[in-house]
Write a protein that holds these residues in place. Structure first.
Motif, PDB file in Angstrom:
ATOM      1  N   MET A 178      -2.035   6.964  -2.555  1.00  0.00           N
ATOM      2  CA  MET A 178      -3.069   6.286  -3.338  1.00  0.00           C
ATOM      3  C   MET A 178      -2.448   5.587  -4.534  1.00  0.00           C
ATOM      4  SD  MET A 178      -5.835   6.813  -1.685  1.00  0.00           S
ATOM      5  CE  MET A 178      -6.991   6.165  -2.908  1.00  0.00           C
ATOM      6  N   GLY A 179      -2.959   4.421  -4.829  1.00  0.00           N
ATOM      7  CA  GLY A 179      -2.407   3.657  -5.943  1.00  0.00           C
ATOM      8  C   GLY A 179      -3.475   3.066  -6.833  1.00  0.00           C
ATOM      9  N   TRP A 180      -3.060   2.694  -8.027  1.00  0.00           N
ATOM     10  CA  TRP A 180      -3.890   1.955  -8.968  1.00  0.00           C
ATOM     11  C   TRP A 180      -3.182   0.637  -9.293  1.00  0.00           C
ATOM     12  CZ3 TRP A 180      -8.743   3.129 -10.513  1.00  0.00           C
ATOM     13  CH2 TRP A 180      -9.189   4.447 -10.350  1.00  0.00           C
ATOM     14  N   PHE A 181      -3.943  -0.429  -9.270  1.00  0.00           N
ATOM     15  CA  PHE A 181      -3.459  -1.755  -9.640  1.00  0.00           C
ATOM     16  C   PHE A 181      -4.417  -2.307 -10.692  1.00  0.00           C
ATOM     17  CE2 PHE A 181      -0.257  -2.803  -6.351  1.00  0.00           C
ATOM     18  CZ  PHE A 181      -0.416  -1.710  -5.527  1.00  0.00           C
ATOM     19  N   SER A 226       1.839  10.090  -3.963  1.00  0.00           N
ATOM     20  CA  SER A 226       1.926  10.475  -2.562  1.00  0.00           C
ATOM     21  C   SER A 226       0.749  11.379  -2.206  1.00  0.00           C
ATOM     22  CB  SER A 226       3.239  11.210  -2.295  1.00  0.00           C
ATOM     23  OG  SER A 226       3.263  12.433  -3.032  1.00  0.00           O
ATOM     24  N   TRP A 227       0.578  11.648  -0.917  1.00  0.00           N
ATOM     25  CA  TRP A 227      -0.570  12.425  -0.489  1.00  0.00           C
ATOM     26  C   TRP A 227      -0.590  13.812  -1.123  1.00  0.00           C
ATOM     27  CZ3 TRP A 227      -0.435  17.092   2.095  1.00  0.00           C
ATOM     28  CH2 TRP A 227       0.830  17.504   2.528  1.00  0.00           C
ATOM     29  N   SER A 228       0.579  14.353  -1.356  1.00  0.00           N
ATOM     30  CA  SER A 228       0.677  15.702  -1.911  1.00  0.00           C
ATOM     31  C   SER A 228       0.734  15.714  -3.423  1.00  0.00           C
ATOM     32  CB  SER A 228       1.935  16.377  -1.369  1.00  0.00           C
ATOM     33  OG  SER A 228       3.075  15.653  -1.809  1.00  0.00           O
ATOM     34  N   ILE A 230      -1.324   9.557 -13.109  1.00  0.00           N
ATOM     35  CA  ILE A 230      -2.115   9.556 -11.891  1.00  0.00           C
ATOM     36  C   ILE A 230      -2.173  10.976 -11.342  1.00  0.00           C
ATOM     37  CG2 ILE A 230      -0.146   8.964 -10.404  1.00  0.00           C
ATOM     38  CD1 ILE A 230      -2.112   7.337  -8.664  1.00  0.00           C
ATOM     39  N   SER A 231      -3.337  11.348 -10.862  1.00  0.00           N
ATOM     40  CA  SER A 231      -3.492  12.660 -10.251  1.00  0.00           C
ATOM     41  C   SER A 231      -4.539  12.539  -9.148  1.00  0.00           C
ATOM     42  CB  SER A 231      -3.913  13.703 -11.288  1.00  0.00           C
ATOM     43  OG  SER A 231      -5.162  13.370 -11.864  1.00  0.00           O
ATOM     44  N   ARG A 232      -4.642  13.588  -8.347  1.00  0.00           N
ATOM     45  CA  ARG A 232      -5.617  13.546  -7.266  1.00  0.00           C
ATOM     46  C   ARG A 232      -6.123  14.943  -6.964  1.00  0.00           C
ATOM     47  NH1 ARG A 232      -2.604  10.738  -2.479  1.00  0.00           N
ATOM     48  NH2 ARG A 232      -4.488  11.275  -1.309  1.00  0.00           N
ATOM     49  N   ARG A 272       1.437   5.296   6.292  1.00  0.00           N
ATOM     50  CA  ARG A 272       2.363   6.424   6.450  1.00  0.00           C
ATOM     51  C   ARG A 272       1.652   7.726   6.083  1.00  0.00           C
ATOM     52  NH1 ARG A 272       7.472   5.086   2.876  1.00  0.00           N
ATOM     53  NH2 ARG A 272       5.816   4.883   1.336  1.00  0.00           N
ATOM     54  N   PRO A 273       0.799   8.206   6.978  1.00  0.00           N
ATOM     55  CA  PRO A 273       0.093   9.461   6.688  1.00  0.00           C
ATOM     56  C   PRO A 273       1.060  10.593   6.423  1.00  0.00           C
ATOM     57  CG  PRO A 273      -0.866   8.354   8.587  1.00  0.00           C
ATOM     58  CD  PRO A 273       0.403   7.637   8.263  1.00  0.00           C
ATOM     59  N   TYR A 274       0.769  11.352   5.397  1.00  0.00           N
ATOM     60  CA  TYR A 274       1.637  12.473   4.982  1.00  0.00           C
ATOM     61  C   TYR A 274       3.076  12.005   4.742  1.00  0.00           C
ATOM     62  CZ  TYR A 274      -2.354  15.107   6.664  1.00  0.00           C
ATOM     63  OH  TYR A 274      -3.614  15.582   6.870  1.00  0.00           O
ATOM     64  N   GLY A 275       3.199  10.786   4.270  1.00  0.00           N
ATOM     65  CA  GLY A 275       4.514  10.229   4.009  1.00  0.00           C
ATOM     66  C   GLY A 275       5.235  10.940   2.876  1.00  0.00           C
ATOM     67  N   VAL A 276       6.549  10.964   2.979  1.00  0.00           N
ATOM     68  CA  VAL A 276       7.378  11.542   1.929  1.00  0.00           C
ATOM     69  C   VAL A 276       8.114  10.408   1.236  1.00  0.00           C
ATOM     70  CG1 VAL A 276       7.590  13.740   3.120  1.00  0.00           C
ATOM     71  CG2 VAL A 276       9.290  11.944   3.521  1.00  0.00           C
ATOM     72  N   GLY A 277       8.655  10.694   0.103  1.00  0.00           N
ATOM     73  CA  GLY A 277       9.387   9.675  -0.621  1.00  0.00           C
ATOM     74  C   GLY A 277       8.539   9.031  -1.701  1.00  0.00           C
ATOM     75  N   ILE A 278       9.143   8.105  -2.401  1.00  0.00           N
ATOM     76  CA  ILE A 278       8.483   7.443  -3.530  1.00  0.00           C
ATOM     77  C   ILE A 278       7.392   6.502  -3.020  1.00  0.00           C
ATOM     78  CG2 ILE A 278       8.835   5.899  -5.487  1.00  0.00           C
ATOM     79  CD1 ILE A 278      11.724   6.896  -5.580  1.00  0.00           C
TER      80      ILE A 278
END
Length: 129
Positions: free
Chosen positions: A34-37, A52-54, A70-72, A102-108
């Motif tokens: 998720m992102g904010w622009f 990231s998703w996590s 950012i938090s979720r 990229r569901p459950y994607g890892v990385g930046i």
């Protein structure tokens, strides 16, 4: 399909704080980055922050680093943007976006606008001096 609805924008004085929320519908929200622009009239939309998703990996634009967080809450299908020490140059329409590629994607998390395929309608933030 994911629908995103932002809230929490408004008018705030320089140095003040605001917390934006983005409520998402759809069972797969939890797996998405998720992102904010944000966008100012006459200018291109610019990246602000992403998670990231996590929420283990986050990314920020240099202009907001140290001031925005950012938090979720995946249980509530909601992502937040806590904004502190606001400046007049933070005035913009803020958009929430989801990267479903990229569901459950890892990385930046990615920061390019084209990486995000679902967008909210935006919420206005105005910082007065």
């Amino acid at each position: 399909q994911v629908q995103l609805v932002e809230s929490g924008g408004g008018l705030v004085q320089v140095g003040g704080s605001l917390r934006l929320s983005c409520a998402a519908s759809g069972r797969t929200f939890n797996s998405y980055t998720m992102g904010w622009f944000r966008q100012v009239p006459g200018k291109e939309r610019e990246f602000v922050a992403a998670s990231s998703w996590s929420a283990i990996s986050t990314r920020y634009a240099d202009s907001v680093k140290g001031r925005f967080t950012i938090s979720r809450d995946n249980a509530k299908n909601t992502v937040f943007l806590q904004m502190e020490s606001l400046k007049p140059e933070d005035t913009a329409v803020y958009y929430c976006a989801a990267d479903s590629s990229r569901p459950y994607g890892v990385g930046i998390p990615r920061s390019t606008e084209s990486s995000y395929d679902y967008w909210g309608q935006g919420t206005q933030v105005t910082v007065s001096s």
